[in-house]
Design a protein around this motif. Structure first.
Motif, PDB file in Angstrom:
ATOM      1  N   ARG A  87      -1.158  21.820  -5.045  1.00  0.00           N
ATOM      2  CA  ARG A  87      -2.172  21.411  -6.026  1.00  0.00           C
ATOM      3  C   ARG A  87      -3.582  21.666  -5.519  1.00  0.00           C
ATOM      4  NH1 ARG A  87      -5.524  17.303  -7.409  1.00  0.00           N
ATOM      5  NH2 ARG A  87      -5.142  16.179  -5.457  1.00  0.00           N
ATOM      6  N   LEU A  88      -3.775  21.458  -4.218  1.00  0.00           N
ATOM      7  CA  LEU A  88      -5.100  21.619  -3.618  1.00  0.00           C
ATOM      8  C   LEU A  88      -5.407  23.070  -3.249  1.00  0.00           C
ATOM      9  CD1 LEU A  88      -5.024  18.480  -1.286  1.00  0.00           C
ATOM     10  CD2 LEU A  88      -6.342  18.739  -3.398  1.00  0.00           C
ATOM     11  N   GLY A  89      -4.419  23.946  -3.418  1.00  0.00           N
ATOM     12  CA  GLY A  89      -4.638  25.353  -3.102  1.00  0.00           C
ATOM     13  C   GLY A  89      -4.495  25.685  -1.635  1.00  0.00           C
ATOM     14  N   PHE A  90      -3.820  24.812  -0.864  1.00  0.00           N
ATOM     15  CA  PHE A  90      -3.635  25.047   0.565  1.00  0.00           C
ATOM     16  C   PHE A  90      -2.302  25.727   0.868  1.00  0.00           C
ATOM     17  CE2 PHE A  90      -6.346  21.019   1.240  1.00  0.00           C
ATOM     18  CZ  PHE A  90      -7.512  21.765   1.225  1.00  0.00           C
ATOM     19  N   LEU A  91      -1.440  25.830  -0.127  1.00  0.00           N
ATOM     20  CA  LEU A  91      -0.120  26.417   0.087  1.00  0.00           C
ATOM     21  C   LEU A  91      -0.155  27.891  -0.295  1.00  0.00           C
ATOM     22  CD1 LEU A  91       2.802  25.629   0.925  1.00  0.00           C
ATOM     23  CD2 LEU A  91       3.293  25.372  -1.517  1.00  0.00           C
ATOM     24  N   VAL A 101       0.838  -1.196   0.000  1.00  0.00           N
ATOM     25  CA  VAL A 101       0.000   0.000   0.000  1.00  0.00           C
ATOM     26  C   VAL A 101       0.873   1.246   0.000  1.00  0.00           C
ATOM     27  CG1 VAL A 101      -1.984  -1.071   1.159  1.00  0.00           C
ATOM     28  CG2 VAL A 101      -0.167  -0.037   2.527  1.00  0.00           C
ATOM     29  N   VAL A 102       0.385   2.277  -0.662  1.00  0.00           N
ATOM     30  CA  VAL A 102       1.034   3.588  -0.633  1.00  0.00           C
ATOM     31  C   VAL A 102       0.472   4.352   0.562  1.00  0.00           C
ATOM     32  CG1 VAL A 102       1.294   5.798  -1.817  1.00  0.00           C
ATOM     33  CG2 VAL A 102       1.424   3.665  -3.112  1.00  0.00           C
ATOM     34  N   VAL A 103       1.366   4.864   1.388  1.00  0.00           N
ATOM     35  CA  VAL A 103       0.952   5.606   2.582  1.00  0.00           C
ATOM     36  C   VAL A 103       1.082   7.095   2.296  1.00  0.00           C
ATOM     37  CG1 VAL A 103       1.344   5.975   5.049  1.00  0.00           C
ATOM     38  CG2 VAL A 103       1.806   3.723   4.037  1.00  0.00           C
ATOM     39  N   PHE A 104      -0.061   7.734   2.069  1.00  0.00           N
ATOM     40  CA  PHE A 104      -0.069   9.183   1.858  1.00  0.00           C
ATOM     41  C   PHE A 104      -1.507   9.670   2.000  1.00  0.00           C
ATOM     42  CE2 PHE A 104       0.270  13.287  -0.204  1.00  0.00           C
ATOM     43  CZ  PHE A 104       1.507  13.724   0.258  1.00  0.00           C
ATOM     44  N   PRO A 105      -1.720  10.738   2.780  1.00  0.00           N
ATOM     45  CA  PRO A 105      -3.090  11.197   3.051  1.00  0.00           C
ATOM     46  C   PRO A 105      -3.784  11.768   1.826  1.00  0.00           C
ATOM     47  CG  PRO A 105      -1.484  12.750   3.941  1.00  0.00           C
ATOM     48  CD  PRO A 105      -0.710  11.547   3.495  1.00  0.00           C
ATOM     49  N   GLY A 106      -5.077  11.465   1.726  1.00  0.00           N
ATOM     50  CA  GLY A 106      -5.888  12.018   0.655  1.00  0.00           C
ATOM     51  C   GLY A 106      -6.240  13.474   0.917  1.00  0.00           C
ATOM     52  N   PRO A 107      -6.810  14.156  -0.074  1.00  0.00           N
ATOM     53  CA  PRO A 107      -7.135  15.580   0.058  1.00  0.00           C
ATOM     54  C   PRO A 107      -8.008  15.907   1.261  1.00  0.00           C
ATOM     55  CG  PRO A 107      -7.326  14.890  -2.226  1.00  0.00           C
ATOM     56  CD  PRO A 107      -7.093  13.645  -1.434  1.00  0.00           C
ATOM     57  N   ALA A 108      -9.014  15.077   1.534  1.00  0.00           N
ATOM     58  CA  ALA A 108      -9.914  15.368   2.655  1.00  0.00           C
ATOM     59  C   ALA A 108      -9.201  15.229   3.996  1.00  0.00           C
ATOM     60  CB  ALA A 108     -11.130  14.442   2.610  1.00  0.00           C
ATOM     61  N   VAL A 109      -8.254  14.304   4.087  1.00  0.00           N
ATOM     62  CA  VAL A 109      -7.486  14.148   5.328  1.00  0.00           C
ATOM     63  C   VAL A 109      -6.581  15.359   5.534  1.00  0.00           C
ATOM     64  CG1 VAL A 109      -5.748  12.761   6.523  1.00  0.00           C
ATOM     65  CG2 VAL A 109      -7.582  11.635   5.271  1.00  0.00           C
ATOM     66  N   LEU A 110      -5.960  15.835   4.458  1.00  0.00           N
ATOM     67  CA  LEU A 110      -5.127  17.036   4.560  1.00  0.00           C
ATOM     68  C   LEU A 110      -5.968  18.231   5.012  1.00  0.00           C
ATOM     69  CD1 LEU A 110      -2.938  16.692   1.334  1.00  0.00           C
ATOM     70  CD2 LEU A 110      -2.170  16.429   3.693  1.00  0.00           C
ATOM     71  N   ALA A 112       9.009  12.437   1.240  1.00  0.00           N
ATOM     72  CA  ALA A 112       7.642  12.650   1.724  1.00  0.00           C
ATOM     73  C   ALA A 112       7.289  14.131   1.786  1.00  0.00           C
ATOM     74  CB  ALA A 112       7.462  12.006   3.096  1.00  0.00           C
ATOM     75  N   ARG A 113       8.230  14.948   2.272  1.00  0.00           N
ATOM     76  CA  ARG A 113       7.928  16.381   2.391  1.00  0.00           C
ATOM     77  C   ARG A 113       7.712  17.041   1.025  1.00  0.00           C
ATOM     78  NH1 ARG A 113      11.276  20.563   6.028  1.00  0.00           N
ATOM     79  NH2 ARG A 113       9.872  19.723   7.609  1.00  0.00           N
ATOM     80  N   PRO A 114       8.602  16.828   0.039  1.00  0.00           N
ATOM     81  CA  PRO A 114       8.335  17.419  -1.283  1.00  0.00           C
ATOM     82  C   PRO A 114       6.986  16.991  -1.854  1.00  0.00           C
ATOM     83  CG  PRO A 114      10.598  16.644  -1.170  1.00  0.00           C
ATOM     84  CD  PRO A 114       9.917  16.157   0.067  1.00  0.00           C
ATOM     85  N   GLN A 115       6.627  15.728  -1.630  1.00  0.00           N
ATOM     86  CA  GLN A 115       5.334  15.248  -2.111  1.00  0.00           C
ATOM     87  C   GLN A 115       4.191  15.945  -1.382  1.00  0.00           C
ATOM     88  OE1 GLN A 115       4.703  11.044  -1.588  1.00  0.00           O
ATOM     89  NE2 GLN A 115       2.844  11.002  -2.826  1.00  0.00           N
ATOM     90  N   LEU A 116       4.368  16.157  -0.076  1.00  0.00           N
ATOM     91  CA  LEU A 116       3.346  16.844   0.711  1.00  0.00           C
ATOM     92  C   LEU A 116       3.184  18.286   0.240  1.00  0.00           C
ATOM     93  CD1 LEU A 116       1.388  16.988   3.122  1.00  0.00           C
ATOM     94  CD2 LEU A 116       3.358  17.511   4.587  1.00  0.00           C
ATOM     95  N   ILE A 117       4.301  18.967   0.028  1.00  0.00           N
ATOM     96  CA  ILE A 117       4.254  20.357  -0.442  1.00  0.00           C
ATOM     97  C   ILE A 117       3.581  20.433  -1.809  1.00  0.00           C
ATOM     98  CG2 ILE A 117       5.680  22.285  -1.228  1.00  0.00           C
ATOM     99  CD1 ILE A 117       7.684  21.563   0.952  1.00  0.00           C
ATOM    100  N   SER A 118       3.927  19.495  -2.680  1.00  0.00           N
ATOM    101  CA  SER A 118       3.341  19.472  -4.017  1.00  0.00           C
ATOM    102  C   SER A 118       1.827  19.276  -3.954  1.00  0.00           C
ATOM    103  CB  SER A 118       3.982  18.354  -4.844  1.00  0.00           C
ATOM    104  OG  SER A 118       3.359  18.233  -6.104  1.00  0.00           O
ATOM    105  N   GLU A 119       1.380  18.376  -3.078  1.00  0.00           N
ATOM    106  CA  GLU A 119      -0.053  18.102  -2.967  1.00  0.00           C
ATOM    107  C   GLU A 119      -0.792  19.287  -2.350  1.00  0.00           C
ATOM    108  OE1 GLU A 119      -3.505  15.557  -3.353  1.00  0.00           O
ATOM    109  OE2 GLU A 119      -1.566  15.843  -4.341  1.00  0.00           O
ATOM    110  N   LEU A 120      -0.194  19.915  -1.347  1.00  0.00           N
ATOM    111  CA  LEU A 120      -0.812  21.094  -0.736  1.00  0.00           C
ATOM    112  C   LEU A 120      -0.943  22.221  -1.758  1.00  0.00           C
ATOM    113  CD1 LEU A 120       1.044  21.112   2.702  1.00  0.00           C
ATOM    114  CD2 LEU A 120      -1.394  20.678   2.354  1.00  0.00           C
TER     115      LEU A 120
END
Length: 347
Positions: free
Chosen positions: A322-326, A259-268, A312-320
């Motif tokens: 993308r979702l407009g949270f950054l 399994v890939v461990v990474f939170p989905g948009p709603a969890v973020l 993990a951090r670069p991926q987290l920053i990228s996802e944030l």
């Protein structure tokens, strides 16, 4: 159009005061499940505060959003609590084996492991991991081996020697502290001439444990199967494009073998709300910046360790982003500013 009127009594619904009273009673009844370690249980404290903040948030955000936040919180909190307690069984098995070999683990180390049982349960990955499957396997095997060891000690010292409830700290004649239990294990080992480290003692127990189907197939038999079914609430629903409240994404059909461990948009989003609510409810209520390190720290309290996972951090920053949270620059690292959810009226 007239509003639909619902008879609460006939529908079996509780009013606000009844709901609060029932919830308070439920929490009071659960106090016995909190470990008495002589210091605050950080995991229980974190989950309780976040739940309280969610309850206070109701009415300040749209109803459907609040329900989504609550669902994501429960999908994270319940498995984290379970997996953290499963670790204690593994630790107790290891301490017992070591004690049978003649060495009693000191209280400071025991309390340290109990206190930090939730740390690093999940490690975000970009490919795949079997760590959830390993958590289940380790727990089931440790549980069976610990049961056998208990019967072994009981047979050596007599049934009255351990006829008590195991607790972290002894608080009465009907309780047996972990330290006292380990002392009796050492005595039992001495009585039959056992010596060696925990692993060498374990080799004597494994042949007996292998007689149990659950030990050989931890995730498909007995309690391990039930635990795996429960932990599926962490998984992204395979047949739905609308489920974004997950922590795990399966890479193979069925189970947790990969399994890939990474939170989905709603969890973020949920974690952002919880961090913002915590800042607002702090001793010094602040509308200051909410930064990346705040979010990572909050995730770490749920056992999600971004700091120790490569990439993990670069991926987290990228996802944030993308979702407009950054809000700030991705290059700011720990201090990268995040968009604070609009809960300015939250008390």
């Amino acid at each position: 159009m007239n509003r639909i009127q619902i008879d609460r009594t006939e529908a079996g619904l509780l009013d606000e005061s009844q709901a609060i009273e029932k919830l308070a009673d439920r929490f009071s009844a659960a106090k016995g499940s909190i470990l008495d370690c002589g210091f605050p249980d950080q995991l229980a404290e974190r989950l309780a505060k976040d739940f309280q903040n969610l309850c206070k948030l109701e009415g300040h955000v749209p109803r459907l959003l609040w329900i989504d936040l609550l669902k994501c919180f429960l999908r994270m909190a319940l498995p984290t609590w379970l997996l953290a307690h499963m670790r204690l069984t593994v630790s107790l098995r290891d301490w017992t084996l070591t004690a049978l070999g003649g060495i009693v683990t000191d209280d400071e180390k025991i309390l340290h492991e109990i206190k930090n049982r939730w740390q690093g349960i999940f490690h975000p990955t970009q490919t795949g991991s079997n760590e959830i499957s390993l958590h289940i396997e380790r727990y089931v095997k440790a549980r069976i081996e610990l049961s056998l060891l208990t019967y072994w000690v009981r047979g050596i010292l007599g049934p009255q020697s351990i006829d008590a409830t195991l607790t972290v700290r002894s608080t009465g004649k009907d309780n047996l502290s972990i330290s006292d239990w380990l002392t009796r294990c050492r005595q039992a080992g001495e009585n039959i001439g056992l010596s060696g480290d925990g692993q060498s003692i374990r080799t004597k127990v494994i042949p007996m444990a292998q007689a149990f189907g659950a030990w050989l197939n931890p995730s498909t038999k007995g309690q391990g199967k039930n635990i795996e079914e429960f932990l599926r609430i962490l998984l992204r629903l395979p047949d739905s494009d609308e489920d974004d409240g997950y922590l795990l994404t399966g890479t193979k059909k069925g189970g947790f073998q990969r399994v890939v461990v990474f939170p989905g948009p709603a969890v973020l989003k949920t974690m952002l709300y919880l961090v913002a609510a915590e800042k607002m409810r702090g001793a010094i209520k602040t509308r200051g910046k909410l930064v990346l390190s705040d979010l990572e720290n909050h995730f770490s309290k749920y056992g999600v360790d971004f700091a120790s996972s490569v990439g993990a951090r670069p991926q987290l920053i990228s996802e944030l982003s993308r979702l407009g949270f950054l809000k700030g620059s991705p290059d700011a690292g720990d201090s990268a500013e995040l968009i604070v959810p609009d809960i300015t009226e939250f008390k």
